[in-house]
Design an enzyme around this catalytic site. Structure first.
Site, PDB file in Angstrom:
ATOM      1  N   ARG A  44       0.838  -1.212   0.000  1.00  0.00           N
ATOM      2  CA  ARG A  44       0.000   0.000   0.000  1.00  0.00           C
ATOM      3  C   ARG A  44       0.872   1.261   0.000  1.00  0.00           C
ATOM      4  O   ARG A  44       0.547   2.236  -0.684  1.00  0.00           O
ATOM      5  CB  ARG A  44      -0.944  -0.032   1.210  1.00  0.00           C
ATOM      6  CG  ARG A  44      -1.893   1.142   1.273  1.00  0.00           C
ATOM      7  CD  ARG A  44      -3.005   0.963   2.330  1.00  0.00           C
ATOM      8  NE  ARG A  44      -3.671   2.232   2.574  1.00  0.00           N
ATOM      9  CZ  ARG A  44      -3.657   2.887   3.738  1.00  0.00           C
ATOM     10  NH1 ARG A  44      -3.052   2.372   4.798  1.00  0.00           N
ATOM     11  NH2 ARG A  44      -4.275   4.045   3.857  1.00  0.00           N
ATOM     12  N   HIS A  48       0.630   4.054  -2.904  1.00  0.00           N
ATOM     13  CA  HIS A  48       0.251   5.447  -2.628  1.00  0.00           C
ATOM     14  C   HIS A  48       1.369   6.432  -2.955  1.00  0.00           C
ATOM     15  O   HIS A  48       1.104   7.596  -3.260  1.00  0.00           O
ATOM     16  CB  HIS A  48      -0.207   5.608  -1.174  1.00  0.00           C
ATOM     17  CG  HIS A  48      -1.609   5.136  -0.939  1.00  0.00           C
ATOM     18  ND1 HIS A  48      -2.416   5.602   0.061  1.00  0.00           N
ATOM     19  CD2 HIS A  48      -2.357   4.219  -1.612  1.00  0.00           C
ATOM     20  CE1 HIS A  48      -3.597   5.002   0.010  1.00  0.00           C
ATOM     21  NE2 HIS A  48      -3.577   4.144  -0.992  1.00  0.00           N
ATOM     22  N   HIS A 171      -6.005  -6.209  -3.723  1.00  0.00           N
ATOM     23  CA  HIS A 171      -6.836  -6.332  -2.515  1.00  0.00           C
ATOM     24  C   HIS A 171      -7.040  -7.771  -2.077  1.00  0.00           C
ATOM     25  O   HIS A 171      -7.726  -8.011  -1.080  1.00  0.00           O
ATOM     26  CB  HIS A 171      -8.171  -5.606  -2.701  1.00  0.00           C
ATOM     27  CG  HIS A 171      -8.052  -4.116  -2.532  1.00  0.00           C
ATOM     28  ND1 HIS A 171      -9.071  -3.234  -2.787  1.00  0.00           N
ATOM     29  CD2 HIS A 171      -7.002  -3.342  -2.105  1.00  0.00           C
ATOM     30  CE1 HIS A 171      -8.669  -1.990  -2.535  1.00  0.00           C
ATOM     31  NE2 HIS A 171      -7.410  -2.034  -2.133  1.00  0.00           N
ATOM     32  N   TRP A 187     -10.254  -8.772   2.518  1.00  0.00           N
ATOM     33  CA  TRP A 187     -11.014  -9.100   1.314  1.00  0.00           C
ATOM     34  C   TRP A 187     -11.043 -10.615   1.065  1.00  0.00           C
ATOM     35  O   TRP A 187     -11.918 -11.112   0.364  1.00  0.00           O
ATOM     36  CB  TRP A 187     -10.398  -8.415   0.097  1.00  0.00           C
ATOM     37  CG  TRP A 187     -10.532  -6.933   0.039  1.00  0.00           C
ATOM     38  CD1 TRP A 187     -11.525  -6.242  -0.627  1.00  0.00           C
ATOM     39  CD2 TRP A 187      -9.669  -5.931   0.601  1.00  0.00           C
ATOM     40  NE1 TRP A 187     -11.304  -4.893  -0.491  1.00  0.00           N
ATOM     41  CE2 TRP A 187     -10.196  -4.665   0.246  1.00  0.00           C
ATOM     42  CE3 TRP A 187      -8.507  -5.976   1.382  1.00  0.00           C
ATOM     43  CZ2 TRP A 187      -9.591  -3.466   0.635  1.00  0.00           C
ATOM     44  CZ3 TRP A 187      -7.908  -4.779   1.758  1.00  0.00           C
ATOM     45  CH2 TRP A 187      -8.443  -3.545   1.400  1.00  0.00           C
TER      46      TRP A 187
HETATM   47 FE1  CCH Z   1      -6.212  -0.349  -1.707  1.00  0.00          FE
HETATM   48  N1  CCH Z   1      -7.185   0.159  -0.003  1.00  0.00           N
HETATM   49  N2  CCH Z   1      -7.487   0.803  -2.785  1.00  0.00           N
HETATM   50  N3  CCH Z   1      -5.171  -0.768  -3.388  1.00  0.00           N
HETATM   51  N4  CCH Z   1      -4.907  -1.421  -0.608  1.00  0.00           N
HETATM   52  C1  CCH Z   1      -6.898  -0.278   1.262  1.00  0.00           C
HETATM   53  C2  CCH Z   1      -5.940  -1.187   1.623  1.00  0.00           C
HETATM   54  C3  CCH Z   1      -5.039  -1.745   0.726  1.00  0.00           C
HETATM   55  C4  CCH Z   1      -8.542   1.502  -2.300  1.00  0.00           C
HETATM   56  C5  CCH Z   1      -8.865   1.691  -0.963  1.00  0.00           C
HETATM   57  C6  CCH Z   1      -8.244   1.029   0.079  1.00  0.00           C
HETATM   58  C7  CCH Z   1      -5.456  -0.322  -4.646  1.00  0.00           C
HETATM   59  C8  CCH Z   1      -6.611   0.356  -5.030  1.00  0.00           C
HETATM   60  C9  CCH Z   1      -7.529   0.883  -4.151  1.00  0.00           C
HETATM   61  C10 CCH Z   1      -3.850  -2.146  -1.103  1.00  0.00           C
HETATM   62  C11 CCH Z   1      -3.353  -2.085  -2.384  1.00  0.00           C
HETATM   63  C12 CCH Z   1      -3.967  -1.413  -3.432  1.00  0.00           C
HETATM   64  C13 CCH Z   1      -7.790   0.344   2.190  1.00  0.00           C
HETATM   65  C14 CCH Z   1      -7.795   0.112   3.684  1.00  0.00           C
HETATM   66  C15 CCH Z   1      -8.627   1.143   1.464  1.00  0.00           C
HETATM   67  C16 CCH Z   1      -9.768   2.005   1.996  1.00  0.00           C
HETATM   68  C17 CCH Z   1      -6.735   0.946   4.397  1.00  0.00           C
HETATM   69  C18 CCH Z   1      -6.702   0.631   5.880  1.00  0.00           C
HETATM   70  O1  CCH Z   1      -7.721   0.862   6.538  1.00  0.00           O
HETATM   71  O2  CCH Z   1      -5.660   0.148   6.361  1.00  0.00           O
HETATM   72  C19 CCH Z   1      -9.324   2.035  -3.399  1.00  0.00           C
HETATM   73  C20 CCH Z   1     -10.572   2.875  -3.278  1.00  0.00           C
HETATM   74  C21 CCH Z   1      -8.716   1.638  -4.535  1.00  0.00           C
HETATM   75  C22 CCH Z   1      -9.209   1.937  -5.897  1.00  0.00           C
HETATM   76  O3  CCH Z   1      -8.971   1.254  -6.838  1.00  0.00           O
HETATM   77  C23 CCH Z   1      -4.368  -0.643  -5.522  1.00  0.00           C
HETATM   78  C24 CCH Z   1      -4.291  -0.273  -6.994  1.00  0.00           C
HETATM   79  C25 CCH Z   1      -3.432  -1.321  -4.763  1.00  0.00           C
HETATM   80  C26 CCH Z   1      -2.090  -1.880  -5.151  1.00  0.00           C
HETATM   81  C27 CCH Z   1      -1.708  -2.167  -6.368  1.00  0.00           C
HETATM   82  C28 CCH Z   1      -3.320  -3.010  -0.068  1.00  0.00           C
HETATM   83  C29 CCH Z   1      -2.194  -4.033  -0.212  1.00  0.00           C
HETATM   84  C30 CCH Z   1      -4.078  -2.753   1.090  1.00  0.00           C
HETATM   85  C31 CCH Z   1      -3.952  -3.435   2.447  1.00  0.00           C
HETATM   86  C32 CCH Z   1      -3.096  -2.619   3.400  1.00  0.00           C
HETATM   87  C33 CCH Z   1      -2.923  -3.251   4.755  1.00  0.00           C
HETATM   88  O4  CCH Z   1      -2.433  -2.545   5.636  1.00  0.00           O
HETATM   89  O5  CCH Z   1      -3.276  -4.414   4.967  1.00  0.00           O
END
Ligand code: CCH
Length: 287
Positions: A44, A48, A171, A187
């Site tokens: 993440r 970002h 995800h 997820w």
């Molecule tokens: Fe994401 N993401 N993401 N995401 N994401 C969150 C967590 C992760 C969106 C929203 C969220 C991508 C695209 C999107 C990861 C990778 C990717 C969370 C929870 C949200 C909200 C954050 C929390 O509470 O900790 C949205 C909207 C989009 C739109 O498309 C893309 C692209 C990627 C990577 C290629 C990962 C991995 C996580 C998990 C983080 C963790 O701490 O477990």
């Protein structure tokens, strides 16, 4: 001899592999952190750092590591990423020659590979930039929104519909945290192993609104332990996106191939690599 210029250390592939190995060896060092691995939050962070790119102005992207600074570190979308940045501090201290921006992306590559994902080719050469290069708030996707918003955000980075769907497969990893985004839960049933389960679950499970006081999100009807964001659900509500969800749900190899290519593209957004920069693939530790 004081007339001889000090020798500049020019890191090579082997040096970056050492950094990779160091990150890999630390991923599971804190058993009580989430599902036992820092892998997901590192992915993440890398995403970002990269996803702020705007192809029109050439601003944002993984060159700069400007999320070290406020205001970017305080943007709502980046809530909780301090955990990932702090995790990498001892690695930066051990290998001070690597830039933060190369380190964050290397950590994302390492995390994906170590969580059984595909090989992600890597190029080094990102330069850290100062607070003046911070991007404005609002460049990353809003989980409460749907397909039009996803297209606006990801087209701005230069991605097409297939690439958007392939990226969302990330995800399969990790979870939402009420004290970060406000959302809750993972997820998939294996949040520290990359698979195409995200797509399979989207198609095969019945999803209902979760009844709770938090932000609007979905839960699976059967176990009520898994989640989908409104933005996740948008990729099966949109006909064009859904075609790709079906492709990836049916074929993990195809998902891995496309995911590797699109993540490499994501991680290189806005990076002015010198001509002739070599592309490397790191040897996984946890193979
Ligand atoms: Fe994401 N993401 N993401 N995401 N994401 C969150 C967590 C992760 C969106 C929203 C969220 C991508 C695209 C999107 C990861 C990778 C990717 C969370 C929870 C949200 C909200 C954050 C929390 O509470 O900790 C949205 C909207 C989009 C739109 O498309 C893309 C692209 C990627 C990577 C290629 C990962 C991995 C996580 C998990 C983080 C963790 O701490 O477990």
């Amino acid at each position: 001899d004081s007339n001889v210029a000090p020798k500049l250390f020019v890191p090579k592939f082997e040096d970056y592999q050492k950094v990779y190995n160091e990150i890999a060896s630390r991923l599971e060092e804190k058993e009580d952190y989430d599902d036992g691995s820092y892998g997901p939050v590192l992915v993440r962070l890398a995403w970002h750092a990269s996803g702020t790119y705007d192809k029109e102005t050439g601003t944002g992207g993984s060159n700069g590591a400007t999320m070290r600074f406020s205001p970017e570190s305080d943007h709502g979308a980046n809530a909780g990423l301090k955990a990932a940045r702090d995790f990498l501090e001892p690695v930066k201290a051990k290998f001070p020659w690597i830039t933060y921006s190369d380190l964050w992306i290397l950590a994302g590559v390492c995390a994906i590979q170590e969580m059984m994902g595909p090989t992600i080719p890597y190029r080094a050469g990102r330069q850290d930039r100062d607070v003046a290069a911070c991007t404005p708030d609002g460049r990353l996707p809003d989980a409460a929104q749907a397909q039009d918003h996803l297209r606006n955000i990801f087209y701005r980075m230069g991605f097409n519909d297939q690439e958007i769907v392939a990226l969302c497969g990330a995800h399969a990893l990790g979870r939402c945290h009420t004290d970060r985004s406000g959302y809750s839960g993972p997820w998939t049933f294996s949040p520290t192993v990359l698979t195409n389960d995200y797509y399979k679950l989207l198609i095969e499970e019945k999803w209902q609104w979760k009844k709770w006081n938090g932000p609007k999100q979905y839960e699976d009807k059967k176990t009520q332990t898994l989640m989908m964001l409104p933005a996740d659900m948008a990729i099966i509500q949109d006909k064009k996106f859904k075609e790709w969800v079906k492709v990836y749900a049916a074929d993990n190899d195809k998902f891995f191939e496309d995911f590797s290519a699109v993540v490499k593209k994501l991680f290189e957004l806005g990076v002015p690599f010198k001509e002739g920069t070599e592309t490397w693939t790191f040897k996984p530790v946890n193979a």
